[in-house]
Design a protein around this motif. Structure first.
Motif, PDB file in Angstrom:
ATOM      1  N   ALA A 302     -15.678 -15.727  14.517  1.00 29.40           N
ATOM      2  CA  ALA A 302     -15.663 -13.735  14.450  1.00 29.40           C
ATOM      3  C   ALA A 302     -15.609 -13.757  15.919  1.00 29.40           C
ATOM      4  N   LEU A 303     -16.453 -14.345  16.929  1.00 33.93           N
ATOM      5  CA  LEU A 303     -17.016 -13.687  18.215  1.00 33.93           C
ATOM      6  C   LEU A 303     -15.409 -14.374  18.644  1.00 33.93           C
ATOM      7  N   LYS A 304     -14.533 -15.205  18.441  1.00 32.59           N
ATOM      8  CA  LYS A 304     -13.874 -16.169  19.161  1.00 32.59           C
ATOM      9  C   LYS A 304     -12.476 -14.758  18.793  1.00 32.59           C
ATOM     10  N   MET A 305     -12.087 -14.360  17.736  1.00 34.22           N
ATOM     11  CA  MET A 305     -11.081 -13.747  17.773  1.00 34.22           C
ATOM     12  C   MET A 305     -11.755 -12.153  17.336  1.00 34.22           C
ATOM     13  N   THR A 306     -11.042 -11.773  17.672  1.00 30.47           N
ATOM     14  CA  THR A 306     -12.349 -10.051  17.576  1.00 30.47           C
ATOM     15  C   THR A 306     -10.888  -8.456  16.711  1.00 30.47           C
ATOM     16  N   ALA A 307      -9.534  -9.050  16.599  1.00 27.09           N
ATOM     17  CA  ALA A 307      -8.694  -8.801  15.893  1.00 27.09           C
ATOM     18  C   ALA A 307      -7.983  -9.731  14.591  1.00 27.09           C
ATOM     19  N   ILE A 308      -9.187 -10.715  13.841  1.00 27.49           N
ATOM     20  CA  ILE A 308      -8.596 -11.122  12.719  1.00 27.49           C
ATOM     21  C   ILE A 308     -10.782 -11.283  12.088  1.00 27.49           C
ATOM     22  N   THR A 309     -10.013 -11.071  11.026  1.00 30.64           N
ATOM     23  CA  THR A 309     -11.372 -10.961  10.098  1.00 30.64           C
ATOM     24  C   THR A 309     -11.514 -12.373   9.325  1.00 30.64           C
ATOM     25  N   THR A 310     -13.178 -12.903   9.148  1.00 25.25           N
ATOM     26  CA  THR A 310     -13.494 -14.209   8.454  1.00 25.25           C
ATOM     27  C   THR A 310     -14.224 -13.861   7.439  1.00 25.25           C
ATOM     28  N   LEU A 311     -14.042 -14.903   7.084  1.00 25.55           N
ATOM     29  CA  LEU A 311     -15.067 -14.685   5.745  1.00 25.55           C
ATOM     30  C   LEU A 311     -15.630 -16.708   5.866  1.00 25.55           C
ATOM     31  N   ALA A 312     -16.608 -16.303   5.556  1.00 24.20           N
ATOM     32  CA  ALA A 312     -17.691 -17.738   5.400  1.00 24.20           C
ATOM     33  C   ALA A 312     -18.009 -18.245   3.968  1.00 24.20           C
ATOM     34  N   LEU A 313     -17.946 -19.792   3.840  1.00 18.04           N
ATOM     35  CA  LEU A 313     -17.396 -20.272   2.633  1.00 18.04           C
ATOM     36  C   LEU A 313     -19.014 -21.083   2.244  1.00 18.04           C
ATOM     37  N   PRO A 314     -19.349 -21.533   1.538  1.00 19.87           N
ATOM     38  CA  PRO A 314     -20.820 -22.440   1.548  1.00 19.87           C
ATOM     39  C   PRO A 314     -20.241 -23.325   1.486  1.00 19.87           C
ATOM     40  N   GLU A 315     -21.698 -23.954   2.193  1.00 24.32           N
ATOM     41  CA  GLU A 315     -21.192 -26.126   2.416  1.00 24.32           C
ATOM     42  C   GLU A 315     -22.139 -26.605   1.557  1.00 24.32           C
ATOM     43  N   LEU A 321     -17.304 -28.622   2.846  1.00 24.42           N
ATOM     44  CA  LEU A 321     -17.641 -27.339   1.554  1.00 24.42           C
ATOM     45  C   LEU A 321     -17.706 -27.353   0.159  1.00 24.42           C
ATOM     46  N   ASP A 322     -18.645 -26.590   0.078  1.00 22.61           N
ATOM     47  CA  ASP A 322     -19.063 -26.303  -1.789  1.00 22.61           C
ATOM     48  C   ASP A 322     -18.004 -26.066  -2.617  1.00 22.61           C
ATOM     49  N   PRO A 323     -17.089 -27.450  -3.161  1.00 22.73           N
ATOM     50  CA  PRO A 323     -16.083 -26.636  -4.093  1.00 22.73           C
ATOM     51  C   PRO A 323     -16.158 -26.005  -5.065  1.00 22.73           C
ATOM     52  N   ASP A 324     -17.585 -25.649  -5.513  1.00 29.44           N
ATOM     53  CA  ASP A 324     -17.792 -24.449  -6.988  1.00 29.44           C
ATOM     54  C   ASP A 324     -18.154 -23.150  -5.965  1.00 29.44           C
ATOM     55  N   ALA A 325     -18.973 -23.438  -5.432  1.00 33.31           N
ATOM     56  CA  ALA A 325     -19.393 -22.397  -4.035  1.00 33.31           C
ATOM     57  C   ALA A 325     -18.372 -21.795  -3.534  1.00 33.31           C
ATOM     58  N   ALA A 326     -17.354 -22.388  -3.071  1.00 33.07           N
ATOM     59  CA  ALA A 326     -16.282 -22.210  -1.797  1.00 33.07           C
ATOM     60  C   ALA A 326     -15.780 -21.316  -2.955  1.00 33.07           C
ATOM     61  N   LEU A 327     -14.646 -21.332  -3.960  1.00 27.87           N
ATOM     62  CA  LEU A 327     -13.668 -21.354  -4.116  1.00 27.87           C
ATOM     63  C   LEU A 327     -14.261 -20.081  -4.817  1.00 27.87           C
ATOM     64  N   ALA A 328     -15.656 -19.480  -5.331  1.00 27.94           N
ATOM     65  CA  ALA A 328     -16.005 -18.733  -5.895  1.00 27.94           C
ATOM     66  C   ALA A 328     -15.590 -17.680  -5.137  1.00 27.94           C
ATOM     67  N   ALA A 329     -16.230 -17.697  -3.591  1.00 25.65           N
ATOM     68  CA  ALA A 329     -16.137 -16.999  -2.333  1.00 25.65           C
ATOM     69  C   ALA A 329     -15.325 -16.530  -2.344  1.00 25.65           C
ATOM     70  N   LEU A 330     -14.073 -17.473  -2.005  1.00 24.10           N
ATOM     71  CA  LEU A 330     -12.616 -16.926  -1.789  1.00 24.10           C
ATOM     72  C   LEU A 330     -11.691 -16.233  -3.029  1.00 24.10           C
ATOM     73  N   ALA A 331     -12.277 -16.367  -3.915  1.00 22.62           N
ATOM     74  CA  ALA A 331     -11.382 -16.027  -5.205  1.00 22.62           C
ATOM     75  C   ALA A 331     -11.068 -14.458  -5.040  1.00 22.62           C
ATOM     76  N   PRO A 332     -12.462 -13.459  -4.600  1.00 25.82           N
ATOM     77  CA  PRO A 332     -11.339 -12.506  -4.738  1.00 25.82           C
ATOM     78  C   PRO A 332     -10.032 -12.545  -3.204  1.00 25.82           C
ATOM     79  N   ARG A 333      -9.983 -13.195  -2.774  1.00 25.93           N
ATOM     80  CA  ARG A 333      -9.212 -12.754  -1.583  1.00 25.93           C
ATOM     81  C   ARG A 333      -7.847 -13.490  -2.011  1.00 25.93           C
ATOM     82  N   LEU A 334      -8.092 -14.689  -2.670  1.00 22.54           N
ATOM     83  CA  LEU A 334      -7.136 -14.919  -2.948  1.00 22.54           C
ATOM     84  C   LEU A 334      -6.589 -14.364  -3.911  1.00 22.54           C
ATOM     85  N   GLU A 335      -7.124 -13.308  -4.347  1.00 21.44           N
ATOM     86  CA  GLU A 335      -5.887 -11.715  -5.213  1.00 21.44           C
ATOM     87  C   GLU A 335      -5.167 -10.952  -3.994  1.00 21.44           C
ATOM     88  N   LYS A 336      -6.172 -11.379  -3.210  1.00 20.86           N
ATOM     89  CA  LYS A 336      -5.358 -10.036  -2.506  1.00 20.86           C
ATOM     90  C   LYS A 336      -4.335 -10.384  -1.119  1.00 20.86           C
TER      91      LYS A 336
END
Length: 526
Positions: A302-315, A321-336
């Motif tokens: 987030a500090l390196k890229m002021t023009a790019i949004t970031t999303l934290a994925l559970p570890e 990366l935690d497979p189940d938790a990361a997939l759940a966190a990513l799901a709303p962004r995948l839809e868009k």
């Protein structure tokens, strides 16, 4: 877009032109020789008074050389044509041209035309050195190592200080793969007939062919295009092709309508890769870029890229990366999202690799798979070919490719190998290297003409992956996105080296050059 042919495909184009369209082989040879003589005159002229030695074999390549000699003689050059065979051993058309040249020699009052038979290297070395050599010894079709006396003659020719022009293909070079068969002529220029031959552009070809000039010999363009459907052939894009493919924005465009690109990358110690990829996606025109990464590095990105949004994925507790938790966190962004990039800097933690494979089986997004994304597929790719459905772009370098295809994968014939594996994996396969190749599931291969060794630095592959996903997000089909990304990225590297030393280029320099290159070379005329 121009065809790049194998020897077999070129023979088929010749056959069709002669048999189906009634254009005699002798006419094709005359046109080829005259075109080659014109190319030589443009590059090494004025021809009048020049001393030129032409080495002619017994086949049609030698016949082309005989026409070149006759035309250059008519233009005032002093010609020595060294014959490796007599008319009785030549092809019919070559023998006809030898008889024409012999008739000229009988009328040569001022001693400008000599037709010695080759006897030995000692004989050749004793000749007065010319200004230029022409290699018309073999041409296409060679598949085994050169034997005496040709190998010795080629080595002798390579030791001479004068430039050498090769006709069609330098003697000793495999015309399909660019492999040197024992030894091969190192030409300053190669004049190739009707279409570029694959071996001039891949493998060792560029080092031996020098500057390549393609000349028309009268074969209809559609015949050449049809011949390019043969195995081992390719297509070479140009600026006009890429300009026509580049996405355009209408006046009502907004950040979501021009594409949301989702970049999945990064891990502790590997934060640069997702940054380069995300910035490249934005540079090529994606309207909105999100970088999804391990939660432990999200503040850094987030500090390196002021023009790019970031999303934290559970570890996981041990850093993957935690497979189940990361997939759940990513799901709303995948839809868009309209396109996904998986891999830059993700690392090889087993949990992360499990997450990657699960993700790829649960999304139908057009997807670029790079770096550690590819490593996660090693040993699994054949099982996922149906899921790929032609939507994936795989971007391996040679080492990654061997991990996917097997350590015994043969990269000698790169075009055929890319054709085979793109079909096998039901994916667009972008094989990095010079030149880069893009294969599609339907068997088509594109050979990229841009780029240079400046790209041999860490991070440029991440930029390339970002360009691919940025173009996918804007709606380009996977094949066009891969070809355009490779072409534009190479063009940016070429632009950099026109005004800076190639060894100094970094991925950030590539990103800085890209907007200028897009503006000057790929903006449609309005």
């Amino acid at each position: 877009m121009t065809p790049v042919l194998t020897a077999q495909a070129m023979r088929e184009a010749d056959r069709r032109t002669i048999e189906d369209f009634g254009l005699p082989g002798f006419t094709l040879m005359e046109t080829a020789g005259r075109g080659a003589a014109d190319a030589i005159a443009r590059t090494y002229g004025p021809i009048d008074g020049k001393r030129i030695t032409v080495f002619c074999g017994k086949g049609n390549n030698g016949g082309d050389g005989l026409v070149v000699a006759r035309v250059l003689y008519d233009r005032g050059a002093h010609l020595r044509v060294v014959l490796l065979a007599g008319a009785d051993a030549m092809t019919e058309d070559a023998a006809h041209n030898l008889r024409l040249l012999e008739a000229l020699a009988r009328q040569d009052a001022d001693g400008r035309l000599a037709l010695p038979r080759f006897e030995s290297l000692t004989q050749v070395a004793a000749f007065t050195p010319p200004d230029l050599y022409v290699d018309a010894l073999l041409g296409t079709g060679l598949t085994s190592a050169l034997r005496p006396p040709l190998d010795g003659l080629v080595n002798w020719l390579n030791d001479q200080p004068q430039p050498t022009v090769a006709l069609d293909v330098p003697t000793g070079l495999h015309s399909d793969t660019g492999t040197v068969l024992g030894t091969a002529v190192r030409a300053s220029m190669t004049v190739t007939m009707a279409a570029a031959k694959a071996g001039l552009l891949i493998g060792d070809g560029p080092e031996h062919a020098g500057r390549v000039e393609v000349i028309s010999i009268g074969i209809p363009r559609f015949v050449l295009d049809e011949a390019a459907g043969h195995p081992g052939c390719a297509w070479q894009p140009d600026d006009a092709t890429i300009t026509g493919w580049m996405p355009q924005r209408d006046r009502h465009a907004h950040k979501y309508s021009v594409g949301l690109a989702l970049v999945l990358g990064g891990s502790p110690g590997l934060t640069g890769a997702p940054v380069m990829a995300s910035l490249a996606a934005a540079r090529i025109g994606a309207g909105f870029v999100t970088c999804a990464c391990a939660s432990s590095i999200q503040p850094v990105l987030a500090l390196k890229m002021t023009a790019i949004t970031t999303l934290a994925l559970p570890e996981t507790a041990d850093g993957g990366l935690d497979p189940d938790a990361a997939l759940a966190a990513l799901a709303p962004r995948l839809e868009k999202a309209r396109a996904l990039l998986v891999g830059p800097g993700l690392g090889r933690h087993p949990a992360t690799q499990t997450f990657i494979r699960r993700l790829l089986t649960r999304t139908d997004l057009p997807t670029v798979i790079d770096a550690d994304g590819l490593n996660a597929l090693a040993g699994h790719l054949d099982d996922l070919a149906e899921q790929a459905a032609g939507r994936w772009i795989l971007t391996p370098h040679a080492g990654e490719f061997r991990r996917l295809a097997g350590t015994d994968a043969d990269l000698t014939d790169r075009i055929r190998t890319v054709q085979t594996c793109a079909r096998r994996w039901n994916s667009v396969l972008l094989l990095k290297g010079l030149p880069g190749l893009v294969g599609t599931p339907d068997g088509r291969v594109y050979l990229n003409p841009t780029g240079n060794p400046a790209v041999a630095t860490a991070g440029t592959g991440d930029v390339l992956a970002g360009l691919c996903v940025g173009l996918l997000a804007q709606g380009l089909p996977p094949a066009r996105a891969a070809v355009a990304a490779l072409y534009a990225g190479g063009a940016a590297a070429d632009a950099y080296t026109t005004h800076r030393h190639p060894h100094t280029m970094t991925p950030l320099d590539l990103l800085e050059e890209l907007p200028r290159v897009l503006h000057t070379r790929f903006r449609p005329l309005t």
